[in-house]
Design an enzyme around this catalytic site. Structure first.
Site, short mmCIF file in Angstrom:
data_model
loop_
_atom_site.label_atom_id
_atom_site.label_comp_id
_atom_site.label_asym_id
_atom_site.label_seq_id
_atom_site.Cartn_x
_atom_site.Cartn_y
_atom_site.Cartn_z
N TYR A 1 -26.54 -31.97 -21.57
CA TYR A 1 -25.52 -31.97 -20.51
C TYR A 1 -26.10 -32.38 -19.16
O TYR A 1 -25.35 -32.77 -18.26
CB TYR A 1 -24.86 -30.60 -20.37
CG TYR A 1 -24.17 -30.09 -21.61
CD1 TYR A 1 -23.98 -30.89 -22.73
CD2 TYR A 1 -23.71 -28.77 -21.66
CE1 TYR A 1 -23.36 -30.40 -23.87
CE2 TYR A 1 -23.08 -28.28 -22.77
CZ TYR A 1 -22.91 -29.09 -23.89
OH TYR A 1 -22.29 -28.59 -25.01
N HIS B 1 -29.06 -28.52 -31.27
CA HIS B 1 -27.77 -29.13 -30.93
C HIS B 1 -27.20 -29.97 -32.08
O HIS B 1 -26.00 -29.93 -32.36
CB HIS B 1 -27.93 -29.99 -29.67
CG HIS B 1 -26.67 -30.17 -28.89
ND1 HIS B 1 -26.67 -30.42 -27.54
CD2 HIS B 1 -25.38 -30.12 -29.25
CE1 HIS B 1 -25.42 -30.52 -27.11
NE2 HIS B 1 -24.63 -30.36 -28.13
#
Length: 269
Positions: A41, A99
């Site tokens: 992010y 992730h």
């Protein structure tokens, strides 16, 4: 509930700078105690600054971050976690996730999950888990880590992608399910079935969707930059849907996956 962390969480994907700080401040003010970020992010520094500046004590906040798939080689994974902690200005996170699994299994799962466990043993993550893992990958992960080590599998779940087989498999393994993109990037607001149910309850289709997931015992991490939506999302946890409502939403499943990059695994649904 099967999950042992605060629900709902507050998602921070695509948020940064002052917008992110405002959103986290609002979330904490309205009672959120789980903040979700990731290396990918690019906002760990801002997330950490907002949490560290908050009046809410750090020990009351459950913080999740995630290791990106290009940092899975064992030493690189450990280095990446140290980098994340430096950006967050913290000595540990509460939950550390892989992730995405290694694309095409280029790196053996045993290598990066063993490194993940070693990071946890070093005190840099209270809990560990995975994201975007399929049934077969969860089975392999359980063989590597053993029972009870994987806190959650964070996966895409919303009314249009209900992922029932994978969810049931997680439950059978004692792994909590966390839904990302629970509002299908806003598509739930346009669905006629959800709008009808929302009208009956005097709430929004987004709140109905979050209440539906809550009744299915699925944790959620919705995101918003608007205070009224941040507040209404947490208020949705107190809505009770009827069996008729739940059945109508179950019928909305159409296998519509939003997050499926070219490095994604072969999905179960």
């Amino acid at each position: 509930m099967s999950y042992s962390f605060p629900n709902p969480g507050f998602g921070t994907y695509r948020l940064e700078g002052d917008t992110l700080k405002f959103a986290i401040d609002c979330a904490l003010k309205h009672g959120y105690r789980h903040i979700d970020t990731a290396q990918f992010y690019g906002n760990e520094k801002d997330v950490g600054a907002a949490i560290n500046a908050s009046a809410v004590p750090r020990e009351e906040i459950f913080l999740t971050t995630k290791v990106w798939w290009d940092r899975l080689e064992p030493q690189d994974l450990k280095d990446s976690v140290d980098e994340s902690l430096a950006r967050l200005e913290m000595d540990h996170v509460d939950l550390l996730l892989i992730h995405w699994p290694s694309p095409d299994n280029a790196l053996p799962m045993s290598a990066y999950l063993t490194a993940l466990k070693e990071v946890q043993s070093a005190g840099k993550a209270r809990h560990i888990g995975v994201s975007n893992f399929t049934i077969a990958q969860l089975d392999e992960a359980l063989e590597i880590l053993g029972s009870g080590r994987i806190l959650t599998n964070q996966i895409e779940v919303h009314p249009f992608l209900q992922n029932r087989e994978l969810i049931e498999h997680c439950r059978g393994m004692g792994i909590a399910v966390t839904a990302f993109m629970p509002l299908a990037v806003g598509k739930v607001m346009e669905d006629e079935t959800l709008k009808r149910i929302a009208d009956r309850h005097g709430v929004t289709p987004a709140q109905i969707t979050l209440a539906w997931l809550n009744q299915l015992d699925i944790a959620v991490i919705p995101s918003s930059t608007k205070e009224r939506n941040i507040q209404s999302n947490i208020e949705a946890m107190s809505i009770t849907l009827s069996d008729e409502d739940m059945a109508a939403i179950a019928d909305l499943d159409r296998g519509e996956r939003i997050a499926s990059p070219d490095f994604a695994p072969h999905w179960d649904q």
